[in-house]
Write a protein that holds these residues in place. Structure first.
Motif, PDB file in Angstrom:
ATOM      1  N   PRO A  83       0.785  -1.245   0.000  1.00 59.70           N
ATOM      2  CA  PRO A  83       0.000   0.000   0.000  1.00 59.70           C
ATOM      3  C   PRO A  83       0.809   1.284   0.000  1.00 59.70           C
ATOM      4  N   HIS A  84       2.149   1.216   0.001  1.00 60.37           N
ATOM      5  CA  HIS A  84       2.951   2.422   0.203  1.00 60.37           C
ATOM      6  C   HIS A  84       3.809   2.804  -1.005  1.00 60.37           C
ATOM      7  N   TRP A  85       3.407   2.390  -2.210  1.00 59.25           N
ATOM      8  CA  TRP A  85       4.203   2.779  -3.373  1.00 59.25           C
ATOM      9  C   TRP A  85       4.131   4.297  -3.562  1.00 59.25           C
ATOM     10  N   PRO A  86       5.248   4.943  -3.868  1.00 61.75           N
ATOM     11  CA  PRO A  86       5.196   6.383  -4.179  1.00 61.75           C
ATOM     12  C   PRO A  86       4.660   6.611  -5.591  1.00 61.75           C
ATOM     13  N   ASP A  87       4.084   7.788  -5.809  1.00 59.66           N
ATOM     14  CA  ASP A  87       3.612   8.141  -7.148  1.00 59.66           C
ATOM     15  C   ASP A  87       4.769   8.424  -8.094  1.00 59.66           C
ATOM     16  N   ARG A  88       5.869   8.890  -7.561  1.00 63.29           N
ATOM     17  CA  ARG A  88       7.060   9.177  -8.355  1.00 63.29           C
ATOM     18  C   ARG A  88       8.262   8.498  -7.713  1.00 63.29           C
ATOM     19  N   PRO A  89       9.225   8.104  -8.541  1.00 61.65           N
ATOM     20  CA  PRO A  89       9.325   8.235  -9.992  1.00 61.65           C
ATOM     21  C   PRO A  89       8.547   7.131 -10.718  1.00 61.65           C
ATOM     22  N   ALA A  90       8.342   7.333 -12.008  1.00 59.52           N
ATOM     23  CA  ALA A  90       7.677   6.323 -12.826  1.00 59.52           C
ATOM     24  C   ALA A  90       8.482   5.029 -12.816  1.00 59.52           C
ATOM     25  N   GLY A  91       7.776   3.921 -12.807  1.00 65.30           N
ATOM     26  CA  GLY A  91       8.428   2.614 -12.867  1.00 65.30           C
ATOM     27  C   GLY A  91       8.947   2.100 -11.542  1.00 65.30           C
ATOM     28  N   PHE A  92       8.730   2.833 -10.460  1.00 68.70           N
ATOM     29  CA  PHE A  92       9.254   2.427  -9.149  1.00 68.70           C
ATOM     30  C   PHE A  92       8.686   1.065  -8.737  1.00 68.70           C
ATOM     31  N   ALA A  93       7.365   0.939  -8.735  1.00 67.19           N
ATOM     32  CA  ALA A  93       6.745  -0.297  -8.263  1.00 67.19           C
ATOM     33  C   ALA A  93       7.154  -1.494  -9.117  1.00 67.19           C
ATOM     34  N   GLN A  94       7.217  -1.321 -10.417  1.00 65.24           N
ATOM     35  CA  GLN A  94       7.560  -2.438 -11.295  1.00 65.24           C
ATOM     36  C   GLN A  94       8.992  -2.916 -11.056  1.00 65.24           C
ATOM     37  N   ALA A  95       9.926  -1.962 -10.935  1.00 70.47           N
ATOM     38  CA  ALA A  95      11.331  -2.327 -10.735  1.00 70.47           C
ATOM     39  C   ALA A  95      11.531  -3.049  -9.404  1.00 70.47           C
ATOM     40  N   TRP A  96      10.923  -2.536  -8.360  1.00 75.57           N
ATOM     41  CA  TRP A  96      11.108  -3.120  -7.034  1.00 75.57           C
ATOM     42  C   TRP A  96      10.393  -4.465  -6.905  1.00 75.57           C
ATOM     43  N   THR A  97       9.224  -4.594  -7.502  1.00 73.40           N
ATOM     44  CA  THR A  97       8.507  -5.871  -7.430  1.00 73.40           C
ATOM     45  C   THR A  97       9.296  -6.973  -8.123  1.00 73.40           C
TER      46      THR A  97
END
Length: 301
Positions: free
Chosen positions: A106-120
């Motif tokens: 539930p705590h993904w930041p809105d920026r930068p783009a691609g953050f959630a995908q890279a970390w997952t």
């Protein structure tokens, strides 16, 4: 010297023998690509460069297991000189696919783009590496097979990017990047850059700088693994020191995968259930102890 082992050919007894001697080992053959690592580093550096007010939108709320942004440096005049971001995905959710699994956080930041995908993507990969290492440990110690699923597919783990702050001037006496400690959980998988002011492990009665070989991850034994192994594997005591005072020092980054068993697990030596601990109670107790130490260190004389 810290042993260097190839995970592709490593056996359980070999890993256990090395961890028994050193409490940490380097592993190669782990399959984490430079491109995947760079994805986390690039998005993480961009996130840390955002204004504090924006980072605070995804800050750990102060209750429950650590997750989200944590401005450790803001804890007071003796606080460690670092900040971190922790991703914790729902245990057992990897079968749903990366997008669905990543959406459980539930705590993904809105920026930068691609953050959630890279970390997952990196979380999923290191989840598999941690499961492989834990399985080898269980085989090498002949631990109960029934225990293993809680430490593999059911594991509770955090992917963390530590940002150790640049030091334009010498910090206050006694203030470091990370005080001596052992890790809370099962195993820790660690990558670190080569910036001055880095990791040191306590071995043979002295602090030893940890120099990372190319394409290697450091595997460290934690407190819960020490307990599960009936004390046969020592938890690794380590710290992160300040850079040498030869002038202004730049930042340092380390990528860490903190592995724990399912938090509903009772962690006990084989055949000694009364000498165990609930994983959740242990994790939260260690978090409270860390907060109490920080408060004590930062108390005004």
């Amino acid at each position: 010297m810290i042993p260097i082992l190839d995970l592709r050919t490593l056996t359980g007894p070999e890993l256990v023998a090395a961890l028994t001697r050193s409490s940490c080992v380097f592993v190669t053959g782990h399959g984490l690509t430079a491109a995947a690592l760079d994805g986390v580093l690039d998005t993480g550096r961009a996130f840390y460069g955002l204004p504090e007010a924006e980072k605070a939108l995804v800050q750990w709320p102060g209750e429950g297991p650590w997750a989200g942004w944590q401005p450790v440096y803001a804890g007071g005049p003796s606080a460690p000189l670092m900040e971190r971001f922790e991703v914790r995905l729902t245990p057992g959710g990897q079968t749903a696919g990366l997008d669905a699994w990543g959406a459980t956080f539930p705590h993904w930041p809105d920026r930068p783009a691609g953050f959630a995908q890279a970390w997952t993507a990196v979380y999923a990969h290191l989840h598999g590496v941690a499961s492989r290492v834990t399985t080898l440990v269980a085989e090498g110690l002949d631990l109960p097979a029934a225990d293993l699923p809680a430490w593999t597919e059911g594991q509770h783990s955090n992917l963390v990017l530590n940002h150790y702050l640049a030091q334009e001037t010498a910090p206050e006496p006694g203030r470091t990047r990370a005080r001596p400690h052992t890790d809370i959980g099962g195993i820790t998988l660690l990558w670190a850059d080569a910036a001055p002011g880095g990791l040191e492990a306590f071995a043979d009665g002295e602090w030893v700088p940890v120099a990372f070989p190319p394409d290697a991850l450091l595997v460290q034994a934690g407190d819960l693994l020490h307990r599960w192994s009936r004390g046969r594997l020592p938890a690794n005591l380590h710290r992160v020191v300040n850079p040498p005072r030869t002038g202004p020092a730049g930042p340092r980054y380390s990528l860490v995968f903190f592995h724990h068993p399912d938090l509903e697990t009772w962690v006990a030596p084989d055949g000694e259930p009364a000498d165990g601990v609930a994983a959740r109670d242990h994790v939260l107790a260690r978090q409270r102890a860390a907060a109490e130490e920080d408060a004590r260190m930062n108390a005004t004389p």
